[in-house]
Design a protein around this motif. Structure first.
Motif, PDB file in Angstrom:
ATOM      1  N   UNK A 145       0.849  -1.191   0.000  1.00  0.00           N
ATOM      2  CA  UNK A 145       0.000   0.000   0.000  1.00  0.00           C
ATOM      3  C   UNK A 145       0.883   1.239   0.000  1.00  0.00           C
ATOM      4  N   UNK A 146       0.601   2.166  -0.891  1.00  0.00           N
ATOM      5  CA  UNK A 146       1.386   3.389  -0.947  1.00  0.00           C
ATOM      6  C   UNK A 146       2.515   3.338  -1.967  1.00  0.00           C
ATOM      7  N   UNK A 147       2.914   2.154  -2.387  1.00  0.00           N
ATOM      8  CA  UNK A 147       3.960   2.067  -3.413  1.00  0.00           C
ATOM      9  C   UNK A 147       3.321   1.917  -4.787  1.00  0.00           C
ATOM     10  N   UNK A 148       4.108   2.233  -5.826  1.00  0.00           N
ATOM     11  CA  UNK A 148       3.490   2.190  -7.144  1.00  0.00           C
ATOM     12  C   UNK A 148       3.756   0.872  -7.867  1.00  0.00           C
ATOM     13  N   UNK A 149       4.906   0.297  -7.532  1.00  0.00           N
ATOM     14  CA  UNK A 149       5.294  -0.891  -8.261  1.00  0.00           C
ATOM     15  C   UNK A 149       4.942  -2.162  -7.485  1.00  0.00           C
ATOM     16  N   UNK A 150       4.598  -3.205  -8.215  1.00  0.00           N
ATOM     17  CA  UNK A 150       4.271  -4.462  -7.549  1.00  0.00           C
ATOM     18  C   UNK A 150       5.347  -5.516  -7.779  1.00  0.00           C
ATOM     19  N   UNK A 151       5.138  -6.693  -7.212  1.00  0.00           N
ATOM     20  CA  UNK A 151       6.113  -7.781  -7.329  1.00  0.00           C
ATOM     21  C   UNK A 151       5.375  -9.080  -7.614  1.00  0.00           C
ATOM     22  N   UNK A 152       5.929  -9.858  -8.561  1.00  0.00           N
ATOM     23  CA  UNK A 152       5.338 -11.173  -8.800  1.00  0.00           C
ATOM     24  C   UNK A 152       6.343 -12.229  -8.373  1.00  0.00           C
ATOM     25  N   UNK A 153       5.866 -13.149  -7.544  1.00  0.00           N
ATOM     26  CA  UNK A 153       6.698 -14.237  -7.023  1.00  0.00           C
ATOM     27  C   UNK A 153       6.088 -15.535  -7.508  1.00  0.00           C
ATOM     28  N   UNK A 154       6.909 -16.431  -8.021  1.00  0.00           N
ATOM     29  CA  UNK A 154       6.349 -17.740  -8.378  1.00  0.00           C
ATOM     30  C   UNK A 154       7.289 -18.834  -7.906  1.00  0.00           C
ATOM     31  N   UNK A 155       6.698 -19.982  -7.613  1.00  0.00           N
ATOM     32  CA  UNK A 155       7.537 -21.116  -7.234  1.00  0.00           C
ATOM     33  C   UNK A 155       6.740 -22.401  -7.348  1.00  0.00           C
ATOM     34  N   UNK A 158      10.074 -26.245  -5.113  1.00  0.00           N
ATOM     35  CA  UNK A 158      11.350 -26.969  -5.111  1.00  0.00           C
ATOM     36  C   UNK A 158      12.420 -25.990  -4.626  1.00  0.00           C
ATOM     37  N   UNK A 159      13.616 -26.043  -5.143  1.00  0.00           N
ATOM     38  CA  UNK A 159      14.675 -25.236  -4.560  1.00  0.00           C
ATOM     39  C   UNK A 159      14.637 -23.731  -4.814  1.00  0.00           C
ATOM     40  N   UNK A 160      13.898 -23.307  -5.805  1.00  0.00           N
ATOM     41  CA  UNK A 160      14.010 -21.900  -6.206  1.00  0.00           C
ATOM     42  C   UNK A 160      12.653 -21.206  -6.344  1.00  0.00           C
ATOM     43  N   UNK A 161      12.716 -19.890  -6.424  1.00  0.00           N
ATOM     44  CA  UNK A 161      11.531 -19.099  -6.766  1.00  0.00           C
ATOM     45  C   UNK A 161      11.952 -17.979  -7.706  1.00  0.00           C
ATOM     46  N   UNK A 162      11.011 -17.415  -8.408  1.00  0.00           N
ATOM     47  CA  UNK A 162      11.345 -16.297  -9.302  1.00  0.00           C
ATOM     48  C   UNK A 162      10.691 -15.028  -8.786  1.00  0.00           C
ATOM     49  N   UNK A 163      11.306 -13.929  -9.141  1.00  0.00           N
ATOM     50  CA  UNK A 163      10.765 -12.619  -8.764  1.00  0.00           C
ATOM     51  C   UNK A 163      10.791 -11.712  -9.978  1.00  0.00           C
ATOM     52  N   UNK A 164       9.786 -10.868 -10.052  1.00  0.00           N
ATOM     53  CA  UNK A 164       9.707  -9.953 -11.180  1.00  0.00           C
ATOM     54  C   UNK A 164       9.009  -8.691 -10.695  1.00  0.00           C
ATOM     55  N   UNK A 165       9.542  -7.550 -11.110  1.00  0.00           N
ATOM     56  CA  UNK A 165       8.845  -6.311 -10.750  1.00  0.00           C
ATOM     57  C   UNK A 165       7.720  -6.089 -11.749  1.00  0.00           C
ATOM     58  N   UNK A 166       6.590  -5.623 -11.246  1.00  0.00           N
ATOM     59  CA  UNK A 166       5.412  -5.489 -12.109  1.00  0.00           C
ATOM     60  C   UNK A 166       4.884  -4.064 -12.003  1.00  0.00           C
ATOM     61  N   UNK A 167       4.597  -3.452 -13.149  1.00  0.00           N
ATOM     62  CA  UNK A 167       4.146  -2.057 -13.100  1.00  0.00           C
ATOM     63  C   UNK A 167       2.717  -1.905 -12.619  1.00  0.00           C
ATOM     64  N   UNK A 168       1.873  -2.819 -13.079  1.00  0.00           N
ATOM     65  CA  UNK A 168       0.468  -2.721 -12.699  1.00  0.00           C
ATOM     66  C   UNK A 168       0.123  -3.853 -11.735  1.00  0.00           C
ATOM     67  N   UNK A 169      -0.230  -3.476 -10.549  1.00  0.00           N
ATOM     68  CA  UNK A 169      -0.710  -4.513  -9.619  1.00  0.00           C
ATOM     69  C   UNK A 169      -1.654  -3.848  -8.641  1.00  0.00           C
ATOM     70  N   UNK A 170      -2.736  -4.532  -8.274  1.00  0.00           N
ATOM     71  CA  UNK A 170      -3.656  -3.937  -7.303  1.00  0.00           C
ATOM     72  C   UNK A 170      -3.022  -3.924  -5.909  1.00  0.00           C
TER      73      UNK A 170
END
Ligand code: ADP
Length: 642
Positions: A145-155, A158-170
């Motif tokens: 809340x209050x920030x403009x950029x979002x983050x997408x996490x997937x996994x 198993x041993x790893x996860x991915x992260x990505x910055x996202x411009x549009x996110x609720x």
């Protein structure tokens, strides 16, 4: 934007593996965990928005939303709460901060069977990771809340996860699960079925104070010849929970199961609590409390960062987690909710600490918990025994810090005793068993039961059948100094001062003793001189029947264990010399006395004195200042005896 791949922290990875591969029988709880996190996130955004007007959070329609799609086997849990920043996702989801985790993971790996592993998982609670019990892929899209950029996490867990910055996110967090295939084939575990979702929410999350809505399901493709009208009607989302605070409902309206689910939400424990305590305070300062005693002590109960589990609400609105002002530290294992009528929603920890009403409330809550424990002692001894086994060590801290309740805490305490090795005893039971003429409650502190039971200090007590309490918790060393007695009976260490065993008998023996004292007077004063650096006095003992010697502390001196404890806490305390007691019935002692009378200056006698001191030290589990010298002396004598 670029997607980056990260590795889970070691403990997190191990934990995930075990969640995926262990067959936790009740998989339904994953949804409870996600809803619980979402609810916390909504509480947080409401509070932050209240405290920081410029946050720029939208708090107009805070809620949780569940959306399921049978076709794609996806289940979505969405909240418009506080959300997480990019760094927070790494911190909170990629690692496990809980200090007890490493220990827990180790125990879990060592678990012999499924049932043990399941019990352990339940005790620890695995929160967000429980998604992987039902999903083979999880996506988390979040914006703080209050920030403009979002983050997408997937996994895929198993041993790893991915992260990505996202411009549009609720604002808030959307968790999307791709459910494992098995779950959709099996009707009972089809987590996309609306009835199933309704059932889980009703069972586990009904009391959540935010609306949990279910989006209307996507219609199945219209079958041939079926009327189209039914689909044309607008589909309203359905609110699944009643949102009624359990503590505000009348007692007979709430089931035990409902209380237990609230406990699980607050405590992150997956097991039922041991005891539920309700308190309703009327009058000028009105409040309700719903408190729980867990069935297991958490792994971090004694660590620095341990969070107390009292949540503060003001008129049904969540205000504060871990409200330390409401529960004294020695009751920090109690979890629950306190809802007060007349506090500001903006109240701070500092204000709470100083508020007189809050202090009264804390006293009342502490009394209520203690009186419940007392009732359990007679009402359900087994559950009391569990409670004492898990939390007795913590509760005893109250003997030092809570003068008001000291008597009650003593009354609800249990101790190991020489009376019955398996069953701990209360002080009341001890007093009832006291022998004719016994005036004191005897105890001995020490590192372990074995060390204490074999200590020479116990000999006369054992010979006379006088019961001794065996105190082995570190805190025991300290509270015995502060507590003088129980029901008029003084507490006495068997390793301190003179032994006041059976007054009548003493008198009879008085003469005999006086004679002995004279016989030994020279030896004692000579030994006092020899060992002057280590002991303050050498005297004859009334507590020894088997061993030749033992060390005792003067009545008002600190024991070595207490000295060590203070030093470990960084406090300097002066070293008190102790008293060496000799057993005149032991051949080594009587022999030494005789030899000393005949040839006082022989060096071997000084060595024997030294040995008597060293043996006394070893017998109580103490450490010799110069072990190699001691060994040399013993070896020489053993050799001569060959
Ligand atoms: P726990 O809830 O027991 O702390 P979890 O693994 O479930 O453990 O979650 C770890 C942390 O991640 C939470 O403490 C919270 O800070 C954050 N978190 C999880 N879910 C959400 C959510 N929906 N919104 C915001 N933060 C969340």
């Amino acid at each position: 934007m670029a997607t980056e791949t990260f590795e889970f922290q070691v403990e997190a990875r191990q934990l995930l593996q075990m969640v995926i591969h262990s067959i936790y029988s009740n998989k339904d709880v994953f949804l409870r965990e996600l809803i619980s996190n979402a609810s916390d996130a909504l509480d947080k955004v409401r509070l932050e928005a209240l405290r920081d007007q410029d946050l720029g959070a939208d708090v107009s329609d805070l809620h949780i939303e569940i959306e399921a799609d049978r076709e794609t086997r996806t289940l979505i849990v969405r909240d418009n709460g506080i959300g997480m920043s990019y760094d927070e996702v790494i911190q909170l989801i990629g690692t496990i901060a809980n200090s007890g985790t490493a220990k827990f993971v180790k125990e879990l790996k060592g678990a012999k069977d499924e049932a043990t592993a399941e019990g352990l998982i339940g005790q620890f609670g695995v929160g967000f990771y429980s998604s992987f019990m039902v999903a083979d892929e999880v996506e988390l899209l979040t914006r703080r809340a209050g920030e403009s950029e979002g983050t997408r996490w997937t996994s895929s867990g198993e041993g790893t996860y991915t992260l990505e910055r996202v411009e549009e996110a609720p604002q808030g967090t959307t968790v999307t699960l791709r459910l494992r295939p098995a779950d959709t084939e099996d009707q009972l575990h089809d987590y996309t079925a609306p009835w199933k979702i309704r059932e889980i929410v009703k069972r586990y999350s009904d009391f959540i104070t935010w609306p949990i809505r279910m989006a209307a399901p996507t219609p199945p493709p219209a079958a041939e010849g079926e009327a189209e009208e039914a689909d044309a009607a607008p589909r309203e989302p359905e609110t699944l929970n009643s949102m009624k605070a359990l503590w505000a409902r009348s007692r007979d309206e709430v089931t035990d199961d409902e209380y237990h689910e609230l406990y699980k939400h607050i405590s992150h424990d997956w097991n039922d609590p041991l005891e539920t305590i309700r308190l309703q305070a009327e009058g000028t300062f009105e409040y309700q409390a719903l408190l729980f005693v867990p069935a297991h002590a958490p792994h971090d109960l004694f660590s620095q960062g341990y969070q107390r589990g009292i949540q503060l609400y003001v008129k049904r609105v969540f205000v504060m987690d871990d409200c330390e002002a409401l529960m004294p530290p020695y009751l920090r294992f109690v979890k629950g909710v306190v809802d007060a009528q007349d506090l500001s929603l903006n109240v701070s920890r500092e204000i709470l600490q100083q508020d007189r009403q809050i202090q009264l409330m804390r006293r009342r809550l502490a009394k209520k918990v203690l009186s419940t424990v007392k009732e359990m002692m007679t009402g359900s001894p087994e559950r009391y025994a569990t409670l004492w086994g898990e939390f007795g060590r913590v509760l005893k801290e109250g003997l030092l810090s809570d003068d008001d309740n000291r008597e009650t805490i003593l009354a609800v305490s249990s101790f190991a005793s020489t009376h019955a090795p398996e069953a701990p005893t209360t002080l009341k039971q001890y007093v009832e068993r006291m022998k004719e003429g016994q005036e004191h409650i005897f105890y001995l502190t020490g590192e372990s039961r074995q060390v204490i039971e074999n200590s020479p200090h116990m000999e006369a007590f054992r010979a006379k059948g006088v019961e001794v309490l065996l105190l082995t918790d570190p805190v025991d060393e300290v509270w015995v100094e502060a507590v003088t007695g129980f029901e008029g009976k003084e507490l006495r260490s068997v390793a301190k001062g003179e032994v006041p065993l059976g007054a009548e008998e003493e008198q009879e023996k008085g003469e005999e003793r006086e004679q002995r004292r004279q016989e030994y007077a020279e030896l004692l004063s000579w030994m006092g001189g020899q060992l002057g650096e280590d002991v303050k006095e050498v005297r004859l003992s009334a507590r020894l029947t088997v061993s030749p010697s033992c060390l005792v502390s003067d009545t008002h001196d600190a024991t070595p264990a207490l000295e060590n404890l203070y030093r470990a806490m960084g406090q300097e305390i002066p070293h008190s010399k102790r008293i060496l007691e000799l057993n005149a019935d032991h051949p080594l002692v009587s022999g030494l006395n005789k030899a000393h009378g005949e040839r006082a200056d022989e060096p071997a006698l000084a060595e024997t004195a030294e040995l008597l001191y060293g043996m006394a030290l070893l017998a109580e589990g103490g450490q010799l200042a110069d072990p190699s010298r001691f060994i040399k002396l013993v070896a020489e004598r053993a050799e001569r005896a060959l």
